[in-house]
Write an enzyme that holds these catalytic residues in place. Sequence first.
Site, PDB file in Angstrom:
ATOM      1  N   THR A  13      58.396 -25.472  37.549  1.00 45.54           N
ATOM      2  CA  THR A  13      56.882 -25.899  37.133  1.00 45.54           C
ATOM      3  C   THR A  13      56.404 -24.257  36.727  1.00 45.54           C
ATOM      4  O   THR A  13      55.584 -23.926  36.339  1.00 45.54           O
ATOM      5  CB  THR A  13      56.320 -26.754  38.278  1.00 45.54           C
ATOM      6  N   SER A  59      64.423 -28.236  37.446  1.00 43.63           N
ATOM      7  CA  SER A  59      65.458 -28.521  38.085  1.00 43.63           C
ATOM      8  C   SER A  59      65.940 -30.480  38.330  1.00 43.63           C
ATOM      9  O   SER A  59      66.958 -29.923  39.033  1.00 43.63           O
ATOM     10  CB  SER A  59      64.954 -27.624  39.657  1.00 43.63           C
ATOM     11  N   SER A  60      64.883 -30.669  38.092  1.00 43.91           N
ATOM     12  CA  SER A  60      65.773 -32.060  37.507  1.00 43.91           C
ATOM     13  C   SER A  60      67.188 -32.395  37.344  1.00 43.91           C
ATOM     14  O   SER A  60      67.574 -33.627  37.146  1.00 43.91           O
ATOM     15  CB  SER A  60      64.664 -33.470  37.591  1.00 43.91           C
ATOM     16  N   THR A  90      60.567 -26.764  41.945  1.00 43.85           N
ATOM     17  CA  THR A  90      60.441 -27.903  43.747  1.00 43.85           C
ATOM     18  C   THR A  90      61.542 -29.339  43.502  1.00 43.85           C
ATOM     19  O   THR A  90      62.295 -29.597  45.025  1.00 43.85           O
ATOM     20  CB  THR A  90      59.291 -28.372  43.391  1.00 43.85           C
ATOM     21  N   ASP A  91      61.787 -30.047  43.118  1.00 45.73           N
ATOM     22  CA  ASP A  91      62.224 -30.956  42.705  1.00 45.73           C
ATOM     23  C   ASP A  91      63.665 -31.422  43.435  1.00 45.73           C
ATOM     24  O   ASP A  91      64.610 -32.032  44.281  1.00 45.73           O
ATOM     25  CB  ASP A  91      62.624 -32.105  41.392  1.00 45.73           C
ATOM     26  N   ARG A 240      73.445 -43.237  53.586  1.00 48.38           N
ATOM     27  CA  ARG A 240      72.198 -42.837  54.008  1.00 48.38           C
ATOM     28  C   ARG A 240      72.243 -44.443  55.014  1.00 48.38           C
ATOM     29  O   ARG A 240      71.298 -46.027  55.408  1.00 48.38           O
ATOM     30  CB  ARG A 240      70.861 -43.403  53.487  1.00 48.38           C
ATOM     31  N   THR A 272      70.552 -39.867  57.854  1.00 52.21           N
ATOM     32  CA  THR A 272      69.553 -41.161  58.610  1.00 52.21           C
ATOM     33  C   THR A 272      69.121 -40.832  57.817  1.00 52.21           C
ATOM     34  O   THR A 272      68.884 -39.971  56.262  1.00 52.21           O
ATOM     35  CB  THR A 272      68.595 -40.930  59.654  1.00 52.21           C
ATOM     36  N   GLN A 273      68.051 -42.265  56.608  1.00 52.47           N
ATOM     37  CA  GLN A 273      67.057 -42.031  56.091  1.00 52.47           C
ATOM     38  C   GLN A 273      65.518 -41.658  56.311  1.00 52.47           C
ATOM     39  O   GLN A 273      64.893 -41.385  55.691  1.00 52.47           O
ATOM     40  CB  GLN A 273      67.051 -44.048  56.248  1.00 52.47           C
ATOM     41  N   CYS A 274      65.957 -41.469  57.472  1.00 53.69           N
ATOM     42  CA  CYS A 274      64.345 -40.802  58.211  1.00 53.69           C
ATOM     43  C   CYS A 274      63.663 -39.256  57.888  1.00 53.69           C
ATOM     44  O   CYS A 274      65.695 -38.774  58.029  1.00 53.69           O
ATOM     45  CB  CYS A 274      64.266 -41.167  59.418  1.00 53.69           C
TER      46      CYS A 274
HETATM   47  N1  ASP Z   1      59.985 -31.175  37.575  1.00 60.61           N
HETATM   48  C1  ASP Z   1      59.929 -30.047  38.373  1.00 60.61           C
HETATM   49  C2  ASP Z   1      60.853 -29.435  38.479  1.00 60.61           C
HETATM   50  O1  ASP Z   1      61.624 -29.020  39.473  1.00 60.61           O
HETATM   51  C3  ASP Z   1      58.705 -29.453  39.437  1.00 60.61           C
HETATM   52  C4  ASP Z   1      58.245 -29.327  40.189  1.00 60.61           C
HETATM   53  O2  ASP Z   1      59.008 -27.345  39.378  1.00 60.61           O
HETATM   54  O3  ASP Z   1      57.552 -28.543  40.746  1.00 60.61           O
HETATM   55  O4  ASP Z   1      61.179 -28.449  38.163  1.00 60.61           O
END
Ligand code: ASP
Length: 337
Positions: A13, A59-60, A90-91, A240, A272-274
Site C-alpha cells: 500500500t 503482498s497478498s 501489510t497483508d 490450528r 493455537t487459533q488464539c
Molecule cells: N494488500 C496490501 C498489501 O499487502 C495491503 C497493505 O499493504 O496494507 O500489499
Amino acid sequence: MRKQILLIYTGGTIGMIHSREGYSPASGLQALIDAKIPPIIAVDMPRYDLLEYADPLDSSDMQPPDWQTIALDIHQRYQDYDGFVVLHGTDTMAYTTSALSFMLQGLGKPVIVTGSQIPLTELRNDAQTNLVTAFELASAHPIPEVCLYFNDHLLRGNRAIKQRATGFEAFTSPNYPELADVGIYIALNRSAILPAPEKTNFSFPDYRHHQVRVLNLYPGIQADVVNAVCKPPCRALILRTYGVGNGPASDKSLLKALEAANKAGIVIISVTQCASGGVTSNAYASGSRLAATGMISAKDMTLEAAFTKLHHLCASGCSAEEMKSLLPKSFAGEVSP
Ligand code: ASP
C-alpha cells in the site's frame, strides 16, 4: 559519518495508486519520496540507495521465492550498508519478516520492514512517518534483528502478527515484548533484543517447493479433510487447534487420520487459533489425545513463524525426525524457551 541504508521497495500500500479496481501496486517510489519529503527535510535523513523491484507486488501475491529474493538482495549487499529498510505490503508482512529471520540468522545489522495502511500519495497517510522512523531505526540503533516497524511499534519480525485490517495499529506481538519505546525519543528495550552475533549464519535453501500446509480445526471437521490435505507433496501440516491445543479428540477416525499422516512421515504441529498464548498439549485430555497421534506443539510461535520455519526446514532437506527436534528450538527468538 552519515550512515548508508539500502531501501528495498517490494510493493504494498505504501507505494500504491488508485485504480478502477481499488489500490494497485505502482513503480516510481523515488519520485514519490522526493515529492513528499522535500530536500529541506530530507537533509536529515540517512543516505540511502533505493532498490525498487521491477514488478512491485500487493503482498497478498507474494510467495516463498519472493521472500528469498529479498533475503538474497540483503545478503549480496550486506557489506555495503549499515542497515536495511524493506517496504512491503501489510497483508503478508509477518510471513516475510519471519522468513527473513530464518534465512538471515546471525544478522549483525538492522533489517526494518515497514509499510502503511494509507499510501504515500494520499494527503493524510501513515506512510511518511513509518518510512522516516524506519530509516532512523535502521541507521541510528544497534538492532541485530529482522524487525517489523509500524505505527510507533518496533516488533521482532518473527513474533509479529497483523491484528487489524483497518486502523493504524495494524500489528502486535502478542507473546513477546516490543523492542523499543518509540515516541518523541526512541528508547530500545535492550534486554528484549537479540545479542550481537559472533558471525552470520545465512542460508538460502531452495524455497520453490510448497510442502507445508495449514488446516484450521472447526466444529464438524471430518477425517477425509485431513487425508486430502496430507496428500503429496505435503511434508508438514500445521493444525490450528483450539485454545491450548485442543480438538475433537473423541472422533476416532480423525485421530486415525492424524496418526496415519504422522506414520507416513508428515510432521504435524499444533498452533493455537488464539491470537495470543500458546499450545500446552497436556492441559486437557483432548489435547493429550491429539498429541498422542504424534503431533508436536508449536508452543508460543505465531502461525507465520511456524509456517516459515517449517518451510525453511523442508527446504533445507531435513528429515521428519530432524524437523521434530529442531522445531521447538529457537533459531532467531521466535519461540520462548
Ligand atoms: N494488500 C496490501 C498489501 O499487502 C495491503 C497493505 O499493504 O496494507 O500489499
